[in-house]
Design an enzyme around this catalytic site. Structure first.
Site, mmCIF file in Angstrom:
data_model
loop_
_atom_site.group_PDB
_atom_site.id
_atom_site.type_symbol
_atom_site.label_atom_id
_atom_site.label_comp_id
_atom_site.label_asym_id
_atom_site.label_seq_id
_atom_site.Cartn_x
_atom_site.Cartn_y
_atom_site.Cartn_z
ATOM 1 N N LYS A 5 -1.819 -11.125 3.479
ATOM 2 C CA LYS A 5 -1.315 -9.867 2.936
ATOM 3 C C LYS A 5 -0.729 -10.103 1.539
ATOM 4 O O LYS A 5 -1.033 -9.399 0.591
ATOM 5 C CB LYS A 5 -0.259 -9.295 3.888
ATOM 6 C CG LYS A 5 0.330 -7.994 3.411
ATOM 7 C CD LYS A 5 1.263 -7.376 4.443
ATOM 8 C CE LYS A 5 1.994 -6.203 3.813
ATOM 9 N NZ LYS A 5 2.926 -5.549 4.717
ATOM 10 N N GLU A 16 0.938 -21.934 3.703
ATOM 11 C CA GLU A 16 -0.070 -22.506 4.593
ATOM 12 C C GLU A 16 -1.464 -22.050 4.191
ATOM 13 O O GLU A 16 -2.397 -22.852 4.066
ATOM 14 C CB GLU A 16 0.191 -22.063 6.050
ATOM 15 C CG GLU A 16 1.452 -22.620 6.676
ATOM 16 C CD GLU A 16 2.688 -21.761 6.439
ATOM 17 O OE1 GLU A 16 2.705 -20.964 5.465
ATOM 18 O OE2 GLU A 16 3.641 -21.899 7.215
ATOM 19 N N GLY A 29 2.152 -7.105 8.524
ATOM 20 C CA GLY A 29 1.263 -8.241 8.831
ATOM 21 C C GLY A 29 0.860 -8.268 10.292
ATOM 22 O O GLY A 29 -0.318 -8.410 10.629
ATOM 23 N N ARG A 30 1.830 -8.098 11.191
ATOM 24 C CA ARG A 30 1.521 -8.207 12.624
ATOM 25 C C ARG A 30 0.848 -6.958 13.173
ATOM 26 O O ARG A 30 0.567 -6.882 14.366
ATOM 27 C CB ARG A 30 2.789 -8.569 13.403
ATOM 28 C CG ARG A 30 3.962 -7.629 13.161
ATOM 29 C CD ARG A 30 5.268 -8.201 13.701
ATOM 30 N NE ARG A 30 6.422 -7.391 13.333
ATOM 31 C CZ ARG A 30 7.079 -7.491 12.178
ATOM 32 N NH1 ARG A 30 6.689 -8.352 11.256
ATOM 33 N NH2 ARG A 30 8.119 -6.726 11.934
ATOM 34 N N GLU A 63 8.705 -10.902 16.369
ATOM 35 C CA GLU A 63 8.950 -10.706 14.937
ATOM 36 C C GLU A 63 9.424 -9.268 14.681
ATOM 37 O O GLU A 63 10.164 -9.004 13.746
ATOM 38 C CB GLU A 63 7.679 -11.014 14.118
ATOM 39 C CG GLU A 63 7.960 -11.255 12.647
ATOM 40 C CD GLU A 63 6.791 -11.857 11.882
ATOM 41 O OE1 GLU A 63 6.803 -13.070 11.593
ATOM 42 O OE2 GLU A 63 5.839 -11.111 11.561
ATOM 43 N N HIS A 123 -0.572 -22.880 38.572
ATOM 44 C CA HIS A 123 -0.515 -24.310 38.860
ATOM 45 C C HIS A 123 0.382 -25.029 37.861
ATOM 46 O O HIS A 123 0.317 -26.255 37.735
ATOM 47 C CB HIS A 123 -1.936 -24.891 38.852
ATOM 48 C CG HIS A 123 -2.803 -24.242 39.889
ATOM 49 N ND1 HIS A 123 -2.885 -24.705 41.186
ATOM 50 C CD2 HIS A 123 -3.564 -23.127 39.837
ATOM 51 C CE1 HIS A 123 -3.694 -23.919 41.874
ATOM 52 N NE2 HIS A 123 -4.117 -22.944 41.085
ATOM 53 N N LYS A 156 11.478 -20.712 5.183
ATOM 54 C CA LYS A 156 10.490 -20.876 4.105
ATOM 55 C C LYS A 156 11.164 -21.416 2.848
ATOM 56 O O LYS A 156 10.660 -22.326 2.191
ATOM 57 C CB LYS A 156 9.848 -19.524 3.757
ATOM 58 C CG LYS A 156 8.842 -19.023 4.767
ATOM 59 C CD LYS A 156 8.163 -17.765 4.223
ATOM 60 C CE LYS A 156 7.406 -17.028 5.304
ATOM 61 N NZ LYS A 156 6.876 -15.744 4.881
HETATM 62 O O1 F6P Z 1 6.201 -15.561 7.779
HETATM 63 C C1 F6P Z 1 5.946 -14.428 8.495
HETATM 64 C C2 F6P Z 1 4.834 -13.633 7.891
HETATM 65 O O2 F6P Z 1 5.262 -12.984 6.761
HETATM 66 C C3 F6P Z 1 4.250 -12.674 8.897
HETATM 67 O O3 F6P Z 1 4.956 -11.499 8.989
HETATM 68 C C4 F6P Z 1 2.863 -12.517 8.394
HETATM 69 O O4 F6P Z 1 2.016 -12.000 9.366
HETATM 70 C C5 F6P Z 1 2.545 -13.944 8.032
HETATM 71 O O5 F6P Z 1 3.743 -14.461 7.526
HETATM 72 C C6 F6P Z 1 1.440 -14.138 7.044
HETATM 73 O O6 F6P Z 1 1.688 -13.493 5.836
HETATM 74 P P1 F6P Z 1 0.529 -13.233 4.802
HETATM 75 O O7 F6P Z 1 -0.494 -12.386 5.450
HETATM 76 O O8 F6P Z 1 1.189 -12.562 3.640
HETATM 77 O O9 F6P Z 1 -0.055 -14.568 4.406
#
Ligand code: F6P
Length: 546
Positions: free
Chosen positions: A205, A211, A265-266, A351, A382, A510
């Protein structure tokens, strides 16, 4: 509003005190119509909450609670594009992403539907072109492997849905999902892939997430090494709200799919974030997935609260969390392809509702979101069900099951369903010590053995579960299931008076990580770190130096 809500909370607490001793067995014995009374349906999809301690009086009070918290008003505000995400000054309109043609939804006076429909059509055309082989890589090969690089909401949804809907995937196309900054993830994924046949979607987003950007760089280097710089344009696409950052990253904005800041995002799976799994299952199935969610949106908006499934799910959860005091909630799908569903719901729920201040910034006066977790049955039976049956904590659970499987492997589906039903029954009924003794007696045990063993074979029972049963796990039903949980989380957030749509709690970690990167690399001193962090940095550095 808070005073009215708290007054109902107080009455619910009194009601709980007065009824706590009544077991689920007793509730069923007293009311032969309990299943009919405490269940609700949307077409083939049934929500059965009769195996919880709710009575008619509890339900009345919980519905009063929803009204006192203005769930209906907040719901309508969300659907109509009001900026209910106040800390980010944003509308919350994932529901627009699955709205049909002809809908009109305004944000700041502008109808967002033309944008939504144009991007939906662009993604569908792209997905179909990849599937048909019309769109090819730099060497003219068709694509066989789709790698989605993203994390959190830009990963969990498509990764979960790709597994859930794998029976609908086109033969010869495989989806891969890379999220972790641990280099093992991208390395293991790319190992064995043919770059000439690999399409890489960078989904973020913000397009700034550490990452995703690191993994995208690594994937780009892998591709360039094998196919050269010119191949990048044909093998990469970007999915983001941030065109500037996409361009700054060196990606062609022509190959960019867009969504908007009013999509959390979620909650973004319905947008072009779903492109990877749309390529796998095709545009028609993706549309069915959106339509399923839209059906639940209509159900949530129009159905009276007492028959409104996401409202009921939310209220049952509030009862368990706030009135009974149980801190965790298990999601147990007896549907193997929902293997990542609990992980997806963890982000959606935790979240959204893992908050300690109200929308106005005051400390909350009630408990908020539970810990959400789970694994598919029968596997969990199990592993961790021992604690669910006989542990000292009560863990309410949702048990999900499909009537019709995609495969018929002997009578295994009947076995699966029997297990799902048996667990619900066992949690509800339990087994008294006298019953345990009787079983042992029938098995020929001596009185001494019976006395020794029966406490261990006693199950307290009266442990609540709700069942969600549906015809089959198809695109429409997956869309319905996710939308049900989205609205459940919404209902609870409104009752708790929190903003379910921001996520400030992820920021501190972060920030500290970016400060620690040079320290871990040995390029900055450990001065100023706490003793433990400093000690760990030094220990790791010594091991790395070996
Ligand atoms: O760190 C949490 C978050 O901001 C989530 O809310 C989001 O889904 C995820 O990181 C990834 O963010 P982006 O889509 O901006 O890379």
């Amino acid at each position: 509003m808070t005073a009215a809500r708290d007054a109902v909370f107080a009455r619910l607490a009194e009601h709980r005190n007065a009824t706590e001793g009544v077991s689920l067995r007793e509730l069923f014995a007293a009311d032969p119509k309990r299943f009919e009374t405490f269940s609700a349906a949307q077409d083939d999809l049934l929500y059965d909450f009769s195996k919880t301690h709710l009575t008619a009086e509890t339900l009345n009070l919980l519905v009063e609670l929803a009204k006192a918290a203005d769930v209906e008003g907040q719901r309508d505000a969300m659907f109509s594009g009001e900026k209910i995400n106040t800390t980010e000054n944003r509308a919350v309109l994932h529901t627009a992403l699955r709205a049909p043609e002809g809908s009109r939804i305004l944000v700041d006076g502008e109808d967002v539907m033309p944008l939504v429909l144009a991007e939906r059509a662009k993604a569908a055309a792209f997905a179909e072109a990849v599937r048909s082989g019309e769109l090819r890589g730099a060497t003219g090969e068709t694509f066989t492997d789709i790698v989605n690089i993203g994390i959190g909401g830009s990963d969990l949804g498509p990764a979960m849905a790709a597994i859930a809907l794998s029976p609908y995937a086109q033969d010869g196309l495989t989806g891969h999902f890379v999220s972790n900054v641990d280099g093992a993830h991208i390395s293991d994924t790319l190992k064995g892939l043919d770059p000439a046949r690999t399409l890489i979607l960078v989904a973020s987003k913000t397009f700034t997430t550490l990452e995703t950007m690191s993994n995208a760089k690594a994937a780009r280097a892998w591709l360039v090494e094998k196919l050269g710089e010119d191949a990048v344009a044909k093998h990469f696409a970007a999915i983001s709200t941030n065109a500037e950052a996409v361009a700054a990253f060196g990606m062609d904005t022509e190959r960019m799919f867009q969504f908007w800041d009013w999509v959390g995002g979620r909650y973004s799976l319905w947008s072009v974030i779903g492109l990877s799994f749309e390529i796998l299952i095709g545009a028609k199935n993706f549309q069915a997935f959106l339509d399923g969610a839209h059906e639940i949106d209509a159900h949530f908006r129009l159905t009276p609260l007492k028959e409104n499934i996401p409202v009921l799910m939310g209220l049952v959860g509030v009862w368990h969390r706030n009135i009974c005091g149980w801190p965790s909630h298990a999601v147990l799908p007896y549907d193997q392809r929902l293997a990542r569903f609990a992980a997806y719901l963890q982000q959606l729920d935790m979240e959204s509702n893992g908050k300690s201040v109200t929308r106005e910034g005051a400390p909350v006066t009630t408990k908020t979101g539970p810990v959400v977790w789970g694994e598919p049955g029968t596997n969990g039976q199990h592993a961790f069900y021992q604690l669910l049956h006989q542990g000292t904590d009560v863990v309410p659970a949702d048990i999900l099951m499909a009537a019709v499987p995609h495969e018929s492997v002997g009578d295994q589906h009947a076995m699966l369903l029997a297990n799902a039903l048996a667990q619900g029954e066992a949690f509800m009924r339990g087994r008294t010590t006298a019953e345990a003794a009787e079983v042992l007696r029938k098995a020929g045990k001596s009185e001494a053995e019976i006395a020794a063993l029966s406490p261990h074979k006693t199950f307290p029972g009266s442990r609540p579960t709700a069942a969600i049963a549906y015809r089959t796990l198809d695109p429409r039903t997956l869309g319905r299931l996710i939308a049900l949980y989205e609205h459940k989380v919404f209902v609870q957030g409104v009752i708790w008076g929190i903003n379910s749509f921001d996520q400030w709690g992820v920021e501190l970690g972060k920030e500290l990580a970016s400060r620690l990167i040079p320290v871990v690399k040995g390029e900055a001193p450990t001065d100023g770190l706490d003793g433990s962090t400093k000690g760990l940095v030094e220990h790791l550095a010594a091991l790395r130096a070996d």
